[in-house]
Scaffold this active site. Structure first.
Site, PDB file in Angstrom:
ATOM      1  CG  ASP A  67      -6.266   1.508  -7.551  1.00  0.00           C
ATOM      2  OD1 ASP A  67      -5.613   0.700  -6.871  1.00  0.00           O
ATOM      3  OD2 ASP A  67      -6.655   2.607  -7.113  1.00  0.00           O
ATOM      4  N   GLY A  71     -12.921   1.660  -1.105  1.00  0.00           N
ATOM      5  CA  GLY A  71     -11.501   1.351  -1.273  1.00  0.00           C
ATOM      6  C   GLY A  71     -11.299   0.152  -2.188  1.00  0.00           C
ATOM      7  CD  GLU A  83      -8.459   7.657  -9.938  1.00  0.00           C
ATOM      8  OE1 GLU A  83      -8.878   6.804 -10.737  1.00  0.00           O
ATOM      9  OE2 GLU A  83      -8.886   7.768  -8.797  1.00  0.00           O
ATOM     10  CD  GLU A  95      -3.038  -0.701   0.061  1.00  0.00           C
ATOM     11  OE1 GLU A  95      -3.169  -0.418  -1.145  1.00  0.00           O
ATOM     12  OE2 GLU A  95      -3.455  -1.748   0.573  1.00  0.00           O
ATOM     13  CG  HIS A  96      -0.191   4.940   0.472  1.00  0.00           C
ATOM     14  ND1 HIS A  96      -0.489   6.245   0.162  1.00  0.00           N
ATOM     15  CD2 HIS A  96      -1.339   4.392   0.924  1.00  0.00           C
ATOM     16  CE1 HIS A  96      -1.771   6.486   0.450  1.00  0.00           C
ATOM     17  NE2 HIS A  96      -2.309   5.371   0.904  1.00  0.00           N
ATOM     18  CB  THR A  97       4.533   0.332  -2.525  1.00  0.00           C
ATOM     19  OG1 THR A  97       3.379  -0.453  -2.834  1.00  0.00           O
ATOM     20  CG2 THR A  97       4.947   0.052  -1.095  1.00  0.00           C
ATOM     21  CB  SER A 116     -10.096   0.402  -7.303  1.00  0.00           C
ATOM     22  OG  SER A 116      -9.441   1.392  -8.009  1.00  0.00           O
ATOM     23  CB  SER A 117     -15.993   2.088  -7.658  1.00  0.00           C
ATOM     24  OG  SER A 117     -15.701   3.274  -6.963  1.00  0.00           O
ATOM     25  CB  SER A 118     -12.266   5.598  -9.581  1.00  0.00           C
ATOM     26  OG  SER A 118     -11.156   5.149  -8.857  1.00  0.00           O
TER      27      SER A 118
HETATM   28  C1  GLA Z   1      -5.348   4.268  -4.036  1.00  0.00           C
HETATM   29  C2  GLA Z   1      -4.611   4.702  -5.291  1.00  0.00           C
HETATM   30  C3  GLA Z   1      -3.517   3.711  -5.672  1.00  0.00           C
HETATM   31  C4  GLA Z   1      -2.620   3.398  -4.480  1.00  0.00           C
HETATM   32  C5  GLA Z   1      -3.460   3.062  -3.248  1.00  0.00           C
HETATM   33  C6  GLA Z   1      -2.617   2.900  -2.016  1.00  0.00           C
HETATM   34  O1  GLA Z   1      -6.070   3.092  -4.294  1.00  0.00           O
HETATM   35  O2  GLA Z   1      -5.517   4.810  -6.366  1.00  0.00           O
HETATM   36  O3  GLA Z   1      -2.774   4.218  -6.746  1.00  0.00           O
HETATM   37  O4  GLA Z   1      -1.736   4.451  -4.226  1.00  0.00           O
HETATM   38  O5  GLA Z   1      -4.435   4.056  -2.989  1.00  0.00           O
HETATM   39  O6  GLA Z   1      -1.824   1.767  -2.134  1.00  0.00           O
END
Ligand code: GLA
Length: 389
Positions: free
Chosen positions: A179, A131, A167, A34-36, A133-135
């Protein structure tokens, strides 16, 4: 009615012509990492069995009309107006839901010799704001539809990049590429191990079903918005850390570099950096463990990831921590929040026979804490974006 049927219905109402096809793309769960992604690092998401469906047909003029079950009215714009719609700074000049599909059209139009207008209807069964990722599901479904209708022949990373551009530049959320790549590359019962620097992707078998495991999603109902606030702030802290430590991205640091980082960085920036550096390592360890020991052995890595997000990156919220703890106490073998944080969902890798107990434990922990009831359901790893008919 299924989301696919809703999209067909909506299309019939707005367009009054036969559709040229139907396309769909999935939401995703990030198993770990996550956040990598925007730190050029590693992620291990999988596409889920909840999808966004797009029904579309070309038009004889150069207008794009999008309709969605999220909104009462369609939005219609000229292809030639797309540039002006998405000013590089400031909010998009269309309702936010429409900025996703129109942003993808804007990102892809340059690749098309003579893009025709198009009517697009969108419906989804990916929960919004969870969280999951519907987008990226909307972006992915629109991207594969336009790729066909405009005869682009793009490869999957190119379509993922178009989604990310929508996005970042059309919606204004400074997210990474994870995502969109998950929505494009997903495979049944497998995760996508992605190097976010090279975009090299490997399919990693999960084997959850064979091991008697389910992925339980615990949607807290706490909404998050990545266009503002914490997400942007975390991203800036990572960039600051990389700058001070003299590396192109945090991906270029190893756990052994953390001692030096502690000397050079303020405490908050140091902890943000430590999360990313250790999380990259946990992704690599998870891939190795899945391959060598199977999925029942990855629980501790999921737990450590959650602790790092809670304590070092500080993107969890009490609802997510409560869900994770209750799930573990009720028999999950590992649990963590998934996605950008500040709300959304947590996942718990759970033996099949404990799924009911986990759902009950989470619901009662929420009720004891005075939180609104969570939505708890299971997901399976599924196929990426595709043409359905
Ligand atoms: C959201 C962002 C992704 C990612 C995550 C965290 O889903 O869209 O690009 O940074 O947060 O891992």
């Amino acid at each position: 009615m299924t989301a696919a049927a809703e999209a067909r219905d909506l299309f019939a109402r707005i367009a009054g012509v036969e559709p040229a096809g139907t396309w769909s793309a999935p939401g995703r769960v990030n198993l770990i990492g996550e956040h990598t992604d925007y730190n050029d690092g590693f992620v291990l998401p999988f596409a889920i069995d909840r999808r966004t469906h797009v029904v579309a047909a070309p038009r004889s003029d150069r207008r794009i009309r999008v309709a969605s079950t999220f909104a009462a009215e369609p939005v219609e714009v000229g292809i030639d107006d797309l540039d002006a719609l998405f000013p590089s700074a400031g909010a998009p000049r269309v309702p936010e839901w429409a900025a996703y599909p129109l942003g993808v059209a804007w990102a892809l139009q340059d690749a098309a010799a003579a893009p025709s207008g198009v009517d697009i209807a969108v419906a989804s069964d990916v929960p919004i704001g969870a969280g999951l990722s519907s987008s990226a599901a909307i972006e992915g479904a629109t991207a594969v539809a336009l790729d066909d209708l405009w005869d682009l022949g793009s490869d999957r990373p190119t379509l993922a990049r178009a989604g990310r551009r929508a996005e970042n530049e059309a919606v204004g959320a400074p997210t990474g590429i994870m995502d969109q790549m998950a929505a494009m590359l997903g495979r049944p019962d497998a995760a996508i191990f992605l190097d976010c620097r090279s975009l090299r992707a490997e399919v990693v078998d999960l084997g959850f079903a064979a091991a008697g495991l389910e992925v339980v999603v615990m949607d807290t109902g706490v909404t998050h918005a990545h266009a503002t606030g914490g997400y942007r702030d975390r991203r800036e802290a990572c960039e600051r850390g990389a700058r001070i430590l003299g590396v192109p991205a945090l991906r270029d640091l190893a756990p052994e570099d953390l001692d030096r980082a502690r000397d050079l960085l303020d405490d908050v920036t140091f902890r943000r950096v430590r999360h990313v550096v250790t999380e990259d390592r946990r992704v690599l360890d998870t891939v190795r463990t899945l391959r060598s020991a199977g999925p029942t052995a990855i629980g501790p890595l999921l737990d450590a990831s959650h602790a790092s997000m809670r304590d070092d990156f500080e993107i969890s919220v009490p609802e997510l921590d409560t869900a994770v703890e209750a799930a573990r106490e009720a028999g999950a073998i590992g649990a963590r929040m998934t996605g950008g944080g500040f709300g959304g969902a947590a996942i718990a890798l759970t033996p099949r026979e404990r799924v009911g107990a986990v759902a009950e434990a989470v619901a009662s922990a929420f009720s004891r804490s005075g939180f609104a009831a969570p939505r708890v359901f299971t997901v399976t790893a599924s196929e990426g974006a595709r043409r359905d008919s």
